[in-house]
Design a protein around this motif. Sequence first.
Motif, PDB file in Angstrom:
ATOM      1  N   GLY A  28       0.626  -1.273   0.075  1.00  0.00           N
ATOM      2  CA  GLY A  28      -0.117   0.015  -0.201  1.00  0.00           C
ATOM      3  C   GLY A  28       0.847   1.051  -0.093  1.00  0.00           C
ATOM      4  O   GLY A  28       0.709   2.141   0.391  1.00  0.00           O
ATOM      5  N   THR A  30       1.736   2.894  -2.461  1.00  0.00           N
ATOM      6  CA  THR A  30       1.826   3.891  -3.914  1.00  0.00           C
ATOM      7  C   THR A  30       0.810   5.189  -3.582  1.00  0.00           C
ATOM      8  O   THR A  30       0.909   5.894  -4.193  1.00  0.00           O
ATOM      9  N   SER A  31       0.441   5.151  -2.216  1.00  0.00           N
ATOM     10  CA  SER A  31      -0.663   6.285  -1.729  1.00  0.00           C
ATOM     11  C   SER A  31      -0.518   6.549  -0.425  1.00  0.00           C
ATOM     12  O   SER A  31      -0.147   5.628   0.464  1.00  0.00           O
ATOM     13  N   ILE A  33      -0.739   7.173   3.640  1.00  0.00           N
ATOM     14  CA  ILE A  33      -0.120   6.924   4.558  1.00  0.00           C
ATOM     15  C   ILE A  33       1.348   6.078   4.159  1.00  0.00           C
ATOM     16  O   ILE A  33       2.458   6.223   4.615  1.00  0.00           O
ATOM     17  N   ARG A  55      -1.167  -1.250  -6.979  1.00  0.00           N
ATOM     18  CA  ARG A  55      -1.473  -1.705  -8.216  1.00  0.00           C
ATOM     19  C   ARG A  55      -1.112  -0.703  -9.275  1.00  0.00           C
ATOM     20  O   ARG A  55      -0.700  -1.186 -10.289  1.00  0.00           O
ATOM     21  N   ASN A  56      -1.230   0.540  -8.838  1.00  0.00           N
ATOM     22  CA  ASN A  56      -0.950   1.937  -9.780  1.00  0.00           C
ATOM     23  C   ASN A  56       0.461   1.966 -10.224  1.00  0.00           C
ATOM     24  O   ASN A  56       1.187   2.431  -9.317  1.00  0.00           O
ATOM     25  N   ASP A  82      -2.226  -7.001  -7.243  1.00  0.00           N
ATOM     26  CA  ASP A  82      -3.353  -6.712  -6.605  1.00  0.00           C
ATOM     27  C   ASP A  82      -3.551  -7.737  -5.633  1.00  0.00           C
ATOM     28  O   ASP A  82      -3.650  -9.095  -5.610  1.00  0.00           O
ATOM     29  N   ILE A  83      -3.456  -7.371  -4.445  1.00  0.00           N
ATOM     30  CA  ILE A  83      -3.372  -8.117  -3.093  1.00  0.00           C
ATOM     31  C   ILE A  83      -5.036  -8.673  -2.690  1.00  0.00           C
ATOM     32  O   ILE A  83      -4.837  -9.348  -1.629  1.00  0.00           O
ATOM     33  N   SER A 109      -0.704  -0.976   4.748  1.00  0.00           N
ATOM     34  CA  SER A 109      -1.617  -0.147   4.530  1.00  0.00           C
ATOM     35  C   SER A 109      -2.498  -0.121   3.507  1.00  0.00           C
ATOM     36  O   SER A 109      -3.480   0.992   3.262  1.00  0.00           O
ATOM     37  N   ALA A 110      -2.400  -1.308   2.765  1.00  0.00           N
ATOM     38  CA  ALA A 110      -3.498  -1.277   1.442  1.00  0.00           C
ATOM     39  C   ALA A 110      -4.805  -1.268   1.907  1.00  0.00           C
ATOM     40  O   ALA A 110      -5.207  -2.052   2.935  1.00  0.00           O
ATOM     41  N   GLY A 111      -5.704  -0.680   1.344  1.00  0.00           N
ATOM     42  CA  GLY A 111      -6.980  -0.705   1.821  1.00  0.00           C
ATOM     43  C   GLY A 111      -7.922   0.492   1.120  1.00  0.00           C
ATOM     44  O   GLY A 111      -7.272   1.137   0.396  1.00  0.00           O
ATOM     45  N   ARG A 135      -3.128  -9.140   4.422  1.00  0.00           N
ATOM     46  CA  ARG A 135      -2.213  -8.528   5.245  1.00  0.00           C
ATOM     47  C   ARG A 135      -1.546  -9.704   6.014  1.00  0.00           C
ATOM     48  O   ARG A 135      -0.250  -9.739   6.217  1.00  0.00           O
ATOM     49  N   VAL A 214      -6.446  11.359   8.271  1.00  0.00           N
ATOM     50  CA  VAL A 214      -5.325  11.966   7.621  1.00  0.00           C
ATOM     51  C   VAL A 214      -5.875  12.100   5.999  1.00  0.00           C
ATOM     52  O   VAL A 214      -6.656  11.303   5.494  1.00  0.00           O
ATOM     53  N   THR A 216      -5.558  11.959   2.687  1.00  0.00           N
ATOM     54  CA  THR A 216      -4.986  11.420   1.969  1.00  0.00           C
ATOM     55  C   THR A 216      -5.948  11.077   0.621  1.00  0.00           C
ATOM     56  O   THR A 216      -7.202  11.451   0.739  1.00  0.00           O
TER      57      THR A 216
HETATM   58  N1  LIG Z   1      -6.758   8.232   5.800  1.00  0.00           N
HETATM   59  C1  LIG Z   1      -7.136   8.090   6.879  1.00  0.00           C
HETATM   60  O1  LIG Z   1      -7.741   8.998   7.436  1.00  0.00           O
HETATM   61  C2  LIG Z   1      -7.392   6.812   7.714  1.00  0.00           C
HETATM   62  C3  LIG Z   1      -7.949   6.687   8.932  1.00  0.00           C
HETATM   63  C4  LIG Z   1      -8.175   5.365   9.511  1.00  0.00           C
HETATM   64  C5  LIG Z   1      -7.772   4.354   8.878  1.00  0.00           C
HETATM   65  N2  LIG Z   1      -7.090   4.309   7.575  1.00  0.00           N
HETATM   66  C6  LIG Z   1      -6.687   3.239   6.840  1.00  0.00           C
HETATM   67  O2  LIG Z   1      -5.420   3.151   6.437  1.00  0.00           O
HETATM   68  C7  LIG Z   1      -5.267   2.568   5.254  1.00  0.00           C
HETATM   69  C8  LIG Z   1      -4.437   3.209   4.492  1.00  0.00           C
HETATM   70  O3  LIG Z   1      -5.257   4.359   4.270  1.00  0.00           O
HETATM   71  P1  LIG Z   1      -4.727   5.874   3.047  1.00  0.00           P
HETATM   72  O4  LIG Z   1      -5.145   6.774   3.728  1.00  0.00           O
HETATM   73  O5  LIG Z   1      -3.282   5.585   3.192  1.00  0.00           O
HETATM   74  O6  LIG Z   1      -5.260   5.140   1.702  1.00  0.00           O
HETATM   75  P2  LIG Z   1      -4.854   5.643   0.369  1.00  0.00           P
HETATM   76  O7  LIG Z   1      -4.271   6.879   0.124  1.00  0.00           O
HETATM   77  O8  LIG Z   1      -6.182   5.540  -0.648  1.00  0.00           O
HETATM   78  O9  LIG Z   1      -3.963   4.429   0.150  1.00  0.00           O
HETATM   79  C9  LIG Z   1      -4.253   2.941  -0.171  1.00  0.00           C
HETATM   80  C10 LIG Z   1      -3.358   2.089  -0.636  1.00  0.00           C
HETATM   81  O10 LIG Z   1      -3.878   0.645  -0.833  1.00  0.00           O
HETATM   82  C11 LIG Z   1      -3.302   0.232  -2.054  1.00  0.00           C
HETATM   83  N3  LIG Z   1      -4.581  -0.557  -2.453  1.00  0.00           N
HETATM   84  C12 LIG Z   1      -5.627  -0.629  -2.326  1.00  0.00           C
HETATM   85  N4  LIG Z   1      -6.514  -1.645  -2.819  1.00  0.00           N
HETATM   86  C13 LIG Z   1      -5.272  -2.646  -3.426  1.00  0.00           C
HETATM   87  C14 LIG Z   1      -5.269  -3.878  -4.060  1.00  0.00           C
HETATM   88  N5  LIG Z   1      -6.290  -4.400  -4.369  1.00  0.00           N
HETATM   89  N6  LIG Z   1      -3.975  -4.415  -4.139  1.00  0.00           N
HETATM   90  C15 LIG Z   1      -2.960  -3.539  -3.821  1.00  0.00           C
HETATM   91  N7  LIG Z   1      -2.920  -2.364  -3.214  1.00  0.00           N
HETATM   92  C16 LIG Z   1      -3.901  -1.837  -3.040  1.00  0.00           C
HETATM   93  C17 LIG Z   1      -3.341   1.429  -2.926  1.00  0.00           C
HETATM   94  O11 LIG Z   1      -2.463   1.341  -3.929  1.00  0.00           O
HETATM   95  P3  LIG Z   1      -3.063   1.232  -5.548  1.00  0.00           P
HETATM   96  O12 LIG Z   1      -3.997   2.323  -5.714  1.00  0.00           O
HETATM   97  O13 LIG Z   1      -1.746   1.491  -6.388  1.00  0.00           O
HETATM   98  O14 LIG Z   1      -3.556  -0.275  -5.845  1.00  0.00           O
HETATM   99  C18 LIG Z   1      -2.723   2.534  -2.107  1.00  0.00           C
HETATM  100  O15 LIG Z   1      -1.521   2.279  -2.092  1.00  0.00           O
HETATM  101  C19 LIG Z   1      -6.519   2.170   4.843  1.00  0.00           C
HETATM  102  O16 LIG Z   1      -6.781   0.656   5.222  1.00  0.00           O
HETATM  103  C20 LIG Z   1      -7.435   2.818   5.476  1.00  0.00           C
HETATM  104  O17 LIG Z   1      -8.794   2.403   5.728  1.00  0.00           O
HETATM  105  C21 LIG Z   1      -6.977   5.628   6.819  1.00  0.00           C
END
Ligand SMILES: NC(=O)c1ccc[n+]([C@@H]2O[C@H](COP(=O)([O-])OP(=O)(O)OC[C@H]3O[C@@H](n4cnc5c(N)ncnc54)[C@H](OP(=O)(O)O)[C@@H]3O)[C@@H](O)[C@H]2O)c1
Length: 308
Positions: A28, A30-31, A33, A55-56, A82-83, A109-111, A135, A214, A216
Motif C-alpha cells: 500500500g 503507492t498512496s 500513509i 497496483r498503480n 493486486d493483493i 496499509s493497503a485498503g 495483510r 489523514v 490522503t
Molecule cells: N486516511 C485516513 O484518515 C485513515 C483513517 C483510518 C484508517 N485508515 C486506513 O489506513 C489504510 C491506508 O489509508 P490511506 O489513507 O493511506 O489510503 P490511500 O491513500 O487510498 O492508499 C491506499 C493504498 O492501498 C493500495 N491498494 C488498494 N487496493 C489495493 C489492492 N487491491 N492491491 C494492492 N494495493 C491496493 C493503494 O494502491 P494502488 O491504488 O496502487 O493499488 C494505495 O497504495 C486504509 O486501510 C485505511 O482504511 C485511513
Amino acid sequence: MAQTLMQVREWNAALKSARPETVALFVGGTSGIGKHTAIKLAGAVEKPTIYIVGRNEAAGAQVLEAMTKANPNGSYGFKAVDISDLRRVDEACKELKTQFKALDLLFLSAGALAVSKNETAAGIDVNHMLRYYSRMRFVENLLPLLEAAHYPRVISILAGGKEVMIEEDNLDLRKQFSLSASTGYPASMTSLAFEVLASEHPSVSFLHVFPGIVATPLLKNSMGSVAGTILGFLMKPISISAEESGEWHTWLSTSPNFAPKNSGQGAYIVNHDGKDATNQSLMTQLREKGLPEIVWKHTQDTFNRILT
Ligand SMILES: NC(=O)c1ccc[n+]([C@@H]2O[C@H](COP(=O)([O-])OP(=O)(O)OC[C@H]3O[C@@H](n4cnc5c(N)ncnc54)[C@H](OP(=O)(O)O)[C@@H]3O)[C@@H](O)[C@H]2O)c1
C-alpha cells in the motif's frame, strides 16, 4: 506513552546515525500513509532498502522517484500486485524472499473505505480481504525474513482501539455482512491475531495503529472524485496532512518504545502518536471467549480453503 510532533521529529532526525541501514516493505506504498512513510523513512535512514507494493504503476514510479530524491544512497523497488487475490500475494512474497535475506519493517496499509459490499472470487468482501486476510498472508509468508532482521516490526494501519465484539461463526462476514462489521471485524481480528503472533514470534513486534484522520486520496479513491473532495474539505480542520502522518509513522516504525518482548507480549494497539489505544475491557472479553486462537485458526483455515 504519547509523543509530541517535536519529539518525533527529533527522533527521526537522529535516525541517520542510530539506524545506518534498514530494509522495509510497504504494502500500500503507492498512496497516502504508506507512500509518505516510505518517502520519510528513505530520507531518515543512512542506507535504506525500501520496496513498495500497490497496483498503480504510474504512482509506484512516482514514489520511487520521490524516495531517490529523498536519499540517493538507498535501494528502491516497486512491484504491481493486486493483493485482494491471495495467490498474487504468495507469488509476490516468493519473489521477495529471493531478493531479501532479512526484513526490518513490514508496513501494511493497503485498503479503501467500504462504501458497498464487493465480493472477491473467494467469496469474501474486497475490503475485508485487504484489511485483514491479505495483510496476514504477507505476515505469515515473510515471518522468516522478519525473524532474521535486527529490528523486526510489523505495522498494520487500520483501526487499533476500534475493535468490536465478533461472532466466531461470522469471521469472514459471509454469514452476515454490514458496513459497520466490515470495519469492526478486521480491527478485532487484527488485534487478536497480533497477540497470537507476538506470543509465537517473540523476536518480532506487532503494531495495530489507528492513524487519526489523514488527508490522503482515500476518500476520492473510495467514494469518487466529487463526494471525496467535498468530504475531504469538510474534514480538513480535523485532518493530519499525509506528509505529517509519514513523520509519525516513521517514528512508530523505528522507536524502541514498541520493541519485541521475550515474554511474548510484543503486540501493541496504538494511535498515531503512540498513545495506548487498547480497549482493555473488550479485549479481556474477547480473550475470555478464546477468540485469539479461534481467529488465528480461522485465518489458517481460510488460507487453506482459498489456496489449496
Ligand atoms: N486516511 C485516513 O484518515 C485513515 C483513517 C483510518 C484508517 N485508515 C486506513 O489506513 C489504510 C491506508 O489509508 P490511506 O489513507 O493511506 O489510503 P490511500 O491513500 O487510498 O492508499 C491506499 C493504498 O492501498 C493500495 N491498494 C488498494 N487496493 C489495493 C489492492 N487491491 N492491491 C494492492 N494495493 C491496493 C493503494 O494502491 P494502488 O491504488 O496502487 O493499488 C494505495 O497504495 C486504509 O486501510 C485505511 O482504511 C485511513
